[in-house]
Write a protein that holds these residues in place. Sequence first.
Motif, PDB file in Angstrom:
ATOM      1  N   LYS A  79       0.822  -1.212   0.000  1.00 37.48           N
ATOM      2  CA  LYS A  79       0.000   0.000   0.000  1.00 37.48           C
ATOM      3  C   LYS A  79       0.860   1.268   0.000  1.00 37.48           C
ATOM      4  O   LYS A  79       0.560   2.232  -0.701  1.00 37.48           O
ATOM      5  CB  LYS A  79      -0.937   0.005   1.222  1.00 37.48           C
ATOM      6  CG  LYS A  79      -2.015  -1.041   1.171  1.00 37.48           C
ATOM      7  CD  LYS A  79      -2.837  -0.919  -0.092  1.00 37.48           C
ATOM      8  CE  LYS A  79      -3.464  -2.246  -0.473  1.00 37.48           C
ATOM      9  NZ  LYS A  79      -4.075  -2.218  -1.795  1.00 37.48           N
ATOM     10  N   ILE A  80       1.923   1.261   0.768  1.00 35.80           N
ATOM     11  CA  ILE A  80       2.803   2.441   0.799  1.00 35.80           C
ATOM     12  C   ILE A  80       3.479   2.623  -0.554  1.00 35.80           C
ATOM     13  O   ILE A  80       3.603   3.739  -1.059  1.00 35.80           O
ATOM     14  CB  ILE A  80       3.843   2.311   1.929  1.00 35.80           C
ATOM     15  CG1 ILE A  80       3.142   2.333   3.295  1.00 35.80           C
ATOM     16  CG2 ILE A  80       4.856   3.454   1.864  1.00 35.80           C
ATOM     17  CD1 ILE A  80       4.068   2.081   4.464  1.00 35.80           C
ATOM     18  N   GLN A  81       3.898   1.513  -1.163  1.00 30.68           N
ATOM     19  CA  GLN A  81       4.549   1.596  -2.469  1.00 30.68           C
ATOM     20  C   GLN A  81       3.595   2.092  -3.552  1.00 30.68           C
ATOM     21  O   GLN A  81       3.972   2.844  -4.442  1.00 30.68           O
ATOM     22  CB  GLN A  81       5.104   0.232  -2.865  1.00 30.68           C
ATOM     23  CG  GLN A  81       6.336  -0.177  -2.080  1.00 30.68           C
ATOM     24  CD  GLN A  81       6.781  -1.591  -2.422  1.00 30.68           C
ATOM     25  OE1 GLN A  81       5.978  -2.437  -2.784  1.00 30.68           O
ATOM     26  NE2 GLN A  81       8.065  -1.849  -2.307  1.00 30.68           N
ATOM     27  N   LEU A 111      -1.211   4.690   7.786  1.00 31.13           N
ATOM     28  CA  LEU A 111      -1.221   3.829   8.970  1.00 31.13           C
ATOM     29  C   LEU A 111      -2.454   4.091   9.827  1.00 31.13           C
ATOM     30  O   LEU A 111      -3.058   3.171  10.379  1.00 31.13           O
ATOM     31  CB  LEU A 111       0.050   4.049   9.799  1.00 31.13           C
ATOM     32  CG  LEU A 111       1.358   3.507   9.206  1.00 31.13           C
ATOM     33  CD1 LEU A 111       2.545   3.970  10.032  1.00 31.13           C
ATOM     34  CD2 LEU A 111       1.320   1.992   9.140  1.00 31.13           C
ATOM     35  N   ASP A 112      -2.829   5.363   9.912  1.00 30.19           N
ATOM     36  CA  ASP A 112      -3.980   5.743  10.721  1.00 30.19           C
ATOM     37  C   ASP A 112      -5.270   5.141  10.159  1.00 30.19           C
ATOM     38  O   ASP A 112      -6.184   4.796  10.913  1.00 30.19           O
ATOM     39  CB  ASP A 112      -4.087   7.266  10.770  1.00 30.19           C
ATOM     40  CG  ASP A 112      -5.081   7.735  11.830  1.00 30.19           C
ATOM     41  OD1 ASP A 112      -5.078   7.153  12.934  1.00 30.19           O
ATOM     42  OD2 ASP A 112      -5.859   8.665  11.544  1.00 30.19           O
ATOM     43  N   GLU A 113      -5.351   5.020   8.825  1.00 31.00           N
ATOM     44  CA  GLU A 113      -6.558   4.474   8.210  1.00 31.00           C
ATOM     45  C   GLU A 113      -6.512   2.956   8.081  1.00 31.00           C
ATOM     46  O   GLU A 113      -7.550   2.297   8.108  1.00 31.00           O
ATOM     47  CB  GLU A 113      -6.761   5.098   6.816  1.00 31.00           C
ATOM     48  CG  GLU A 113      -6.935   6.604   6.822  1.00 31.00           C
ATOM     49  CD  GLU A 113      -8.143   7.065   7.619  1.00 31.00           C
ATOM     50  OE1 GLU A 113      -9.053   6.237   7.860  1.00 31.00           O
ATOM     51  OE2 GLU A 113      -8.187   8.242   8.018  1.00 31.00           O
ATOM     52  N   PRO A 120      -6.848  -4.464  11.740  1.00 27.92           N
ATOM     53  CA  PRO A 120      -6.797  -3.974  10.358  1.00 27.92           C
ATOM     54  C   PRO A 120      -8.158  -3.465   9.913  1.00 27.92           C
ATOM     55  O   PRO A 120      -9.190  -4.061  10.236  1.00 27.92           O
ATOM     56  CB  PRO A 120      -6.377  -5.216   9.551  1.00 27.92           C
ATOM     57  CG  PRO A 120      -5.701  -6.097  10.544  1.00 27.92           C
ATOM     58  CD  PRO A 120      -6.408  -5.866  11.841  1.00 27.92           C
ATOM     59  N   GLN A 121      -8.144  -2.355   9.164  1.00 29.66           N
ATOM     60  CA  GLN A 121      -9.378  -1.762   8.666  1.00 29.66           C
ATOM     61  C   GLN A 121      -9.381  -1.794   7.134  1.00 29.66           C
ATOM     62  O   GLN A 121      -9.142  -2.822   6.548  1.00 29.66           O
ATOM     63  CB  GLN A 121      -9.518  -0.331   9.200  1.00 29.66           C
ATOM     64  CG  GLN A 121      -9.490  -0.224  10.714  1.00 29.66           C
ATOM     65  CD  GLN A 121     -10.671  -0.942  11.379  1.00 29.66           C
ATOM     66  OE1 GLN A 121     -11.807  -0.815  10.944  1.00 29.66           O
ATOM     67  NE2 GLN A 121     -10.389  -1.703  12.426  1.00 29.66           N
ATOM     68  N   THR A 122      -9.586  -0.668   6.496  1.00 28.93           N
ATOM     69  CA  THR A 122      -9.646  -0.603   5.042  1.00 28.93           C
ATOM     70  C   THR A 122      -8.256  -0.727   4.436  1.00 28.93           C
ATOM     71  O   THR A 122      -7.357   0.034   4.783  1.00 28.93           O
ATOM     72  CB  THR A 122     -10.277   0.729   4.599  1.00 28.93           C
ATOM     73  OG1 THR A 122     -11.554   0.853   5.211  1.00 28.93           O
ATOM     74  CG2 THR A 122     -10.439   0.790   3.100  1.00 28.93           C
ATOM     75  N   THR A 123      -8.086  -1.671   3.504  1.00 28.06           N
ATOM     76  CA  THR A 123      -6.803  -1.816   2.818  1.00 28.06           C
ATOM     77  C   THR A 123      -6.950  -1.697   1.306  1.00 28.06           C
ATOM     78  O   THR A 123      -6.005  -1.949   0.568  1.00 28.06           O
ATOM     79  CB  THR A 123      -6.157  -3.182   3.151  1.00 28.06           C
ATOM     80  OG1 THR A 123      -7.042  -4.230   2.758  1.00 28.06           O
ATOM     81  CG2 THR A 123      -5.845  -3.304   4.633  1.00 28.06           C
TER      82      THR A 123
END
Length: 421
Positions: A79-81, A111-113, A120-123
């Motif tokens: 996700k960060i990439q 990270l907050d989301e 774990p929440q929305t990915t």
Amino acid sequence: MKTSSMYFLHQCDVDMAEIDHFMPLLMQHEEEGLLCPVLSHGSVHFMWIKHSNLYLVATTNKNANASLVYSFLYKLIVKIQSYTEPPQIRPMSILEEESIQDNFVVVYELLDELMDFGFPQTTDSKILQEYITQEGTKLEVAKSKVPTTVTNAVSWRSEGIKYKKNEVFIDVIESINVLVNANGSVMSSDIVGSIKLKTMLSGMPELRLGLNDRVLFALTGRDKGKTVVMEDVKFHQCVRLSRFESDRTISFIPPDGESELMSYRINTHVKPLIWIESVIEKFSHSRVEIMVKAKGQFKKQSVANNVEVRVPVPSDADSPKFKTSTGNAKYVPEKNLVVWTIKSFPGGKEFLMRAHFGLPSVEKDELEGKPPITVKFEIPYFTVSGIQVRYMKIIEKSGYQALPWVRYITQSGDYQLRTNV
């Protein structure tokens, strides 16, 4: 010496002071040769992965689901990439300490989301982009209230999507894994496949996908034509698993745009699609001559594109000379390889490549291993397994007509042919 950086995800009831114990604990276990993916200090457990020069660490003092934690850590890297849509932001395709520092605000918001209170929440990238947007090095919260997609039962798709032309593109992609021994016998083979979608559909449509699944045909009493047995099937979260388990129907409301609907494996004997024969002659203290013949063992109306045959050569070889019946051959000294490239390889055809190298010392070869010949290729409009999309039904309350398009692609996976010499 520059040390690696650490980034922690921890439960709220884990004492922050405990986190300081991770690096000494890691170094101690490394020195003792007892390094493992889970380290413990008192009642706190550290689950960690290393990526480039970063350590990503999750901490817990409970009996957490380790598979879930590691899946989340690897998902976090992806996700960060991938969160680099605006061109003003420095690309983070190579995730390292510097890219984290340059995009700290973005990473912090992600990270907050992605996680709340250790859960774990929305990915989903598309959903995250609805309420986290970037401009330069600034981060803006796009909406003051949480998008309905986060609280909807269908969290992977936004409401109100509209297209002038409604279409679905289906790609069935299969990778062939083959290992052939020096005697020409196939030691192992299997097919790893995936079905990828690009949906451009208005509203909230329901899709039903039909395959020539042998289990489905057996349930319905229709055992006609070629069928396939799929193993290790993995679905996107949008697929109704209970429906699939009861009657093998793949029913789902698709994400908008591109997504991987499912992946599977077919454990079957696979005939090598591109057969390689090689003859290597060594002349003591002088030269080595290599002859490689490639034959397409697939139907004549199909064509393999961008074929690469990678032939290992001795590390002390020099002065290369090549002759090919088609394509181009080049020496890659840093990898000790000859790469023979054929742009278009029709089925049933044979091609030849000869290579000549100077060889200062043949004795050294005895100490070297014997790497296999590897092959890369892609064959469009062709599947080895015979999997077929039998139908794609698109149901939407407005009743619009939509066009499904299907494309089949077979490509090389781990494709190795071992040699005698």
